[in-house]
Write a protein that holds these residues in place. Structure first.
Motif, mmCIF file in Angstrom:
data_model
loop_
_atom_site.group_PDB
_atom_site.id
_atom_site.type_symbol
_atom_site.label_atom_id
_atom_site.label_comp_id
_atom_site.label_asym_id
_atom_site.label_seq_id
_atom_site.Cartn_x
_atom_site.Cartn_y
_atom_site.Cartn_z
ATOM 1 N N MET A 109 -7.165 -19.192 2.751
ATOM 2 C CA MET A 109 -7.007 -17.956 3.524
ATOM 3 C C MET A 109 -6.730 -16.763 2.627
ATOM 4 O O MET A 109 -7.177 -15.649 2.911
ATOM 5 N N VAL A 110 -6.018 -16.961 1.517
ATOM 6 C CA VAL A 110 -5.772 -15.848 0.601
ATOM 7 C C VAL A 110 -7.076 -15.400 -0.046
ATOM 8 O O VAL A 110 -7.313 -14.207 -0.245
ATOM 9 N N ALA A 111 -7.955 -16.353 -0.349
ATOM 10 C CA ALA A 111 -9.241 -16.009 -0.960
ATOM 11 C C ALA A 111 -10.230 -15.430 0.045
ATOM 12 O O ALA A 111 -11.247 -14.850 -0.356
ATOM 13 N N ALA A 112 -9.927 -15.541 1.335
ATOM 14 C CA ALA A 112 -10.921 -15.207 2.365
ATOM 15 C C ALA A 112 -11.111 -13.710 2.566
ATOM 16 O O ALA A 112 -12.163 -13.284 3.056
ATOM 17 N N ARG A 113 -10.098 -12.892 2.208
ATOM 18 C CA ARG A 113 -10.246 -11.463 2.428
ATOM 19 C C ARG A 113 -9.345 -10.704 1.437
ATOM 20 O O ARG A 113 -8.494 -11.312 0.765
ATOM 21 N N ASP A 114 -9.478 -9.413 1.395
ATOM 22 C CA ASP A 114 -8.684 -8.583 0.495
ATOM 23 C C ASP A 114 -7.403 -8.174 1.215
ATOM 24 O O ASP A 114 -7.306 -7.102 1.806
ATOM 25 N N TRP A 115 -6.413 -9.053 1.171
ATOM 26 C CA TRP A 115 -5.153 -8.788 1.857
ATOM 27 C C TRP A 115 -4.417 -7.608 1.234
ATOM 28 O O TRP A 115 -3.682 -6.887 1.946
ATOM 29 N N ARG B 151 -2.248 -2.083 1.575
ATOM 30 C CA ARG B 151 -2.311 -0.698 1.085
ATOM 31 C C ARG B 151 -2.831 0.244 2.165
ATOM 32 O O ARG B 151 -2.335 1.367 2.327
ATOM 33 N N GLY B 152 -3.841 -0.214 2.904
ATOM 34 C CA GLY B 152 -4.475 0.646 3.886
ATOM 35 C C GLY B 152 -3.621 0.952 5.097
ATOM 36 O O GLY B 152 -3.960 1.855 5.882
ATOM 37 N N HIS B 153 -2.526 0.236 5.270
ATOM 38 C CA HIS B 153 -1.647 0.469 6.423
ATOM 39 C C HIS B 153 -0.246 0.882 5.993
ATOM 40 O O HIS B 153 0.682 0.885 6.800
ATOM 41 N N ALA B 154 -0.104 1.262 4.728
ATOM 42 C CA ALA B 154 1.178 1.718 4.207
ATOM 43 C C ALA B 154 1.408 3.177 4.585
ATOM 44 O O ALA B 154 0.473 3.934 4.860
ATOM 45 N N ALA B 155 2.663 3.565 4.625
ATOM 46 C CA ALA B 155 3.049 4.956 4.859
ATOM 47 C C ALA B 155 4.208 5.288 3.923
ATOM 48 O O ALA B 155 5.177 4.518 3.826
ATOM 49 N N GLU B 156 4.071 6.394 3.217
ATOM 50 C CA GLU B 156 5.113 6.866 2.299
ATOM 51 C C GLU B 156 5.500 5.790 1.282
ATOM 52 O O GLU B 156 6.676 5.589 0.975
ATOM 53 N N GLY B 157 4.486 5.085 0.784
ATOM 54 C CA GLY B 157 4.716 4.133 -0.293
ATOM 55 C C GLY B 157 5.269 2.788 0.121
ATOM 56 O O GLY B 157 5.640 1.981 -0.736
ATOM 57 N N ARG B 158 5.317 2.519 1.415
ATOM 58 C CA ARG B 158 5.822 1.217 1.859
ATOM 59 C C ARG B 158 4.997 0.728 3.043
ATOM 60 O O ARG B 158 4.381 1.519 3.772
ATOM 61 N N VAL B 159 4.996 -0.590 3.217
ATOM 62 C CA VAL B 159 4.340 -1.195 4.373
ATOM 63 C C VAL B 159 5.306 -2.219 4.956
ATOM 64 O O VAL B 159 5.863 -3.057 4.233
ATOM 65 N N ARG B 160 5.534 -2.125 6.258
ATOM 66 C CA ARG B 160 6.445 -3.031 6.953
ATOM 67 C C ARG B 160 5.647 -4.169 7.569
ATOM 68 O O ARG B 160 4.718 -3.932 8.338
ATOM 69 N N VAL B 161 6.017 -5.405 7.242
ATOM 70 C CA VAL B 161 5.279 -6.598 7.661
ATOM 71 C C VAL B 161 6.177 -7.489 8.505
ATOM 72 O O VAL B 161 7.339 -7.731 8.151
ATOM 73 N N LEU B 162 5.630 -8.000 9.612
ATOM 74 C CA LEU B 162 6.295 -9.031 10.402
ATOM 75 C C LEU B 162 5.594 -10.352 10.131
ATOM 76 O O LEU B 162 4.408 -10.510 10.424
ATOM 77 N N THR C 31 1.394 -13.705 -3.771
ATOM 78 C CA THR C 31 2.042 -13.297 -5.015
ATOM 79 C C THR C 31 1.428 -14.023 -6.209
ATOM 80 O O THR C 31 1.160 -13.416 -7.254
ATOM 81 N N ARG C 32 1.200 -15.323 -6.054
ATOM 82 C CA ARG C 32 0.607 -16.100 -7.152
ATOM 83 C C ARG C 32 -0.767 -15.572 -7.534
ATOM 84 O O ARG C 32 -1.157 -15.622 -8.703
ATOM 85 N N ARG C 33 -1.488 -15.032 -6.561
ATOM 86 C CA ARG C 33 -2.831 -14.499 -6.820
ATOM 87 C C ARG C 33 -2.815 -13.035 -7.285
ATOM 88 O O ARG C 33 -3.852 -12.391 -7.319
ATOM 89 N N GLY C 34 -1.636 -12.499 -7.599
ATOM 90 C CA GLY C 34 -1.596 -11.172 -8.201
ATOM 91 C C GLY C 34 -1.422 -10.025 -7.237
ATOM 92 O O GLY C 34 -1.846 -8.896 -7.532
ATOM 93 N N LEU C 35 -0.773 -10.276 -6.083
ATOM 94 C CA LEU C 35 -0.620 -9.210 -5.097
ATOM 95 C C LEU C 35 0.154 -8.015 -5.640
ATOM 96 O O LEU C 35 -0.161 -6.865 -5.319
ATOM 97 N N ALA C 36 1.165 -8.262 -6.460
ATOM 98 C CA ALA C 36 1.990 -7.155 -6.952
ATOM 99 C C ALA C 36 1.143 -6.115 -7.677
ATOM 100 O O ALA C 36 1.288 -4.902 -7.454
ATOM 101 N N ASP C 37 0.246 -6.555 -8.537
ATOM 102 C CA ASP C 37 -0.636 -5.613 -9.234
ATOM 103 C C ASP C 37 -1.631 -4.987 -8.272
ATOM 104 O O ASP C 37 -1.955 -3.797 -8.373
ATOM 105 N N ALA C 38 -2.116 -5.769 -7.310
ATOM 106 C CA ALA C 38 -3.174 -5.291 -6.424
ATOM 107 C C ALA C 38 -2.695 -4.214 -5.455
ATOM 108 O O ALA C 38 -3.486 -3.362 -5.039
ATOM 109 N N VAL C 39 -1.410 -4.237 -5.092
ATOM 110 C CA VAL C 39 -0.912 -3.200 -4.178
ATOM 111 C C VAL C 39 -0.340 -2.007 -4.924
ATOM 112 O O VAL C 39 0.120 -1.041 -4.306
ATOM 113 N N GLY C 40 -0.361 -2.050 -6.257
ATOM 114 C CA GLY C 40 0.156 -0.930 -7.032
ATOM 115 C C GLY C 40 1.642 -0.755 -6.794
ATOM 116 O O GLY C 40 2.414 -1.708 -6.827
#
Length: 278
Positions: A37-43, A48-59, A73-82
């Motif tokens: 599922m992580v490989a299935a799309r650009d999470w 990033r596309g739903h963030a506001a003021e530098g943060r995104v709130r996730v449930l 995280t293992r697939r590099g999310l930290a770098d990918a979200v800037g």
């Protein structure tokens, strides 16, 4: 554990320290669910596309042991979200699961709040999320409550928010095995909820989702691991692999999954996504 109580109750009983061995056997195969599922799309783009003021709130609905954010995280999310901060609310009726999920989270995730509840029982004052996801999380919700559960998940999103439910279809091992097990060993058990019912529930909540279907296999040669995996699939550790192989619909199903000295199970999983109208 025998087939006592509802599917939800048996699921909750397995999300406990006493069930750790079964959980580890389950994830020896089920970790592939999260890789796929992580490989299935650009999470990262979804966040990033739903963030506001530098943060995104996730449930994180029915967060379980945190395998989905951990794999991101293992697939590099930290770098990918800037520099986007990912503030996550962990929701699960099991305090054990919430603690497990919290323990594996790493940057860019930070826990904002915890909710020891089912999604359908989440207080109406909790909401405004930019993103909400439920990944292989809703099987034990009774079929007659999946509408309330998905409607509450939709309502928890802000206008313009993004939702995702990753769930096995009726053609997948999880649903096929659960159905065979119910027929053979637990005729009074509540059936699992499938992806088709999730899509119908979303339609009733006026959501028109996009659906991508994943097809892959999981397998193992170690019989103890396979036994633990199968028992965890139905939240019942009272039936041995030997009994499963020799009785009724379960035996016939497993005979079709033999692969040399081990077993391989086919998964057919829907990645169901939507955006709330702004």
């Amino acid at each position: 554990m025998s087939q006592q109580g509802t599917t939800e109750q048996r699921s909750l009983a397995h999300w406990a320290e006493d069930g750790r061995a079964g959980m580890e056997a389950f994830y020896a195969l089920a970790i592939e669910d999260y890789r796929q599922m992580v490989a299935a799309r650009d999470w990262a783009a979804d966040l990033r596309g739903h963030a506001a003021e530098g943060r995104v709130r996730v449930l994180d609905v029915a967060c379980g042991s945190g395998k989905f954010p951990a794999e991101l995280t293992r697939r590099g999310l930290a770098d990918a979200v800037g520099g986007t901060r990912v503030e996550i609310d962990l929701l699960d009726p099991s305090p054990f699961s919430i603690a497990e999920a919290r323990s594996v989270l790493d940057a860019p995730f930070g826990v904002r709040a915890e909710h020891e509840a089912r999604i359908q029982d989440l207080p109406t004052g909790v909401g405004g999320f930019d993103v909400a996801w439920a990944t292989h999380a809703l099987y034990a919700i009774p079929p007659d409550e999946i509408g309330a559960a998905t409607a509450r998940m939709v309502a928890a999103l802000r206008p313009g928010g993004f939702g995702a439910i990753v769930h096995a279809t009726a053609a997948s091992h999880y649903l096929r095995f659960a159905g065979a097990f119910r027929t053979t060993f637990a005729p009074a058990a509540v059936p699992f909820t499938g992806a088709g019912q999730v899509r119908e529930a979303l339609a009733s909540a006026s959501v028109v989702p996009a659906v991508a279907t994943l097809r892959y296999e999981v397998g193992h040669a170690d019989r103890a691991v396979v036994e633990g995996f199968l028992q965890r699939c139905v939240f019942d550790d009272s039936v041995s692999l030997e009994r499963m192989e020799s009785e009724g619909a379960v035996g016939a199903y497993l005979a079709g999954c033999l692969d040399g000295d081990g077993y391989r199970f086919s998964q057919v999983v829907d990645v169901i996504t939507w955006e709330v109208a702004a």
